[in-house]
Enzyme design. Sequence first.
Site, mmCIF file in Angstrom:
data_model
loop_
_atom_site.group_PDB
_atom_site.id
_atom_site.type_symbol
_atom_site.label_atom_id
_atom_site.label_comp_id
_atom_site.label_asym_id
_atom_site.label_seq_id
_atom_site.Cartn_x
_atom_site.Cartn_y
_atom_site.Cartn_z
ATOM 1 C CB THR A 117 -0.787 -0.096 1.260
ATOM 2 O OG1 THR A 117 -1.606 1.025 1.307
ATOM 3 C CG2 THR A 117 -0.055 -0.034 2.622
ATOM 4 C CE1 TYR A 141 -3.526 -1.970 5.110
ATOM 5 C CE2 TYR A 141 -3.621 0.349 4.434
ATOM 6 C CZ TYR A 141 -3.566 -0.953 3.930
ATOM 7 O OH TYR A 141 -3.783 -1.493 2.839
#
Length: 327
Positions: A117, A141
């Site tokens: 990501t 995350y």
Amino acid sequence: MTHILVTGGAGYIGSHACKALRAAGFTPVTYDNLVTGWQDAVKFGPFEKGDLSDRARLDEVFAKYQPAAVMHFAALSQVGEAMSEPGRYWANNVGGSLTLIEAAVAADCLDFVFSSTCATYGEHDNVVLDESTPQVPLNAYGASKRAVEDILRDFGASHGLRSVIFRYFNVAGADPEAEVGEFHRPETHLVPLVLDAIDGKRDALTIFGTDYDTPDGTCVRDYVHVCDLVDAHVLGLNWLKDGKGSQVFNLGTGTGFSVREVMDKAEATTGKSVPHSIGPRRAGDCTKLVSGSVRAATLLGWEPTRSDLETMIADAWGWHKAGAYER
């Protein structure tokens, strides 16, 4: 047909990847615990229910199918939750990935495609990000995804594991044939939130901040169509099968769309207005984030063909009208 183990194959991106793999001549084997995925989305190959933390179950699935590669999507991915419950993200995203990687190496399955990501980069406001941009994640995350990247690098050095890592930005759209699509509970992504507001499934969309330094005052983000995204994953798989080395690729278009542009295009596409309200800025929201994807274009020959805003919204609307999953 060659089996590919797809973790998280019952989720949004994973299910589209399974369809792309099937079209490319592979048999995708979905491995998913169905916590956030949907068994109804598993349509293109076998399904094996299991958790990433269950090494015995992983060993069983590797032995049964002897996959040629792993395509790893399974992860927790809500930024707000990652801020409040970081332990879940380290345990699931890092601990689970480590168990998966160890099982793959033990099974001599040494080609690994990883869904990472742009959150690994952290806050680099109003610049075009590329693979050399420093990684300074702001939450568990992004940090957990960066940690898995580090694990893959280390297992490459010690065990010959070959990996292609994709760092991508905002994913939107759906399968144009509406066999699979985007369906989260709860929903947090802009395009389906806009369509939910149009369709009366929510009272209104909240725009978080209208005073950013952009032409219309709302944040700008880089969006890539999910079908373009998973096409890149198949190219990455073939890259490894051709004997090329481990590599990292950004996936985006290099341009961006503001929140208001997304709303305006959704209204034009559906012929309906978007009920909305204005809220304050959210902490950590950058003005503009876009991806440089020159490396993917140059080395993989990746060319996003569906990532214009009109196509992404039209495909998402087609799925929105026809598609839903049930437990």
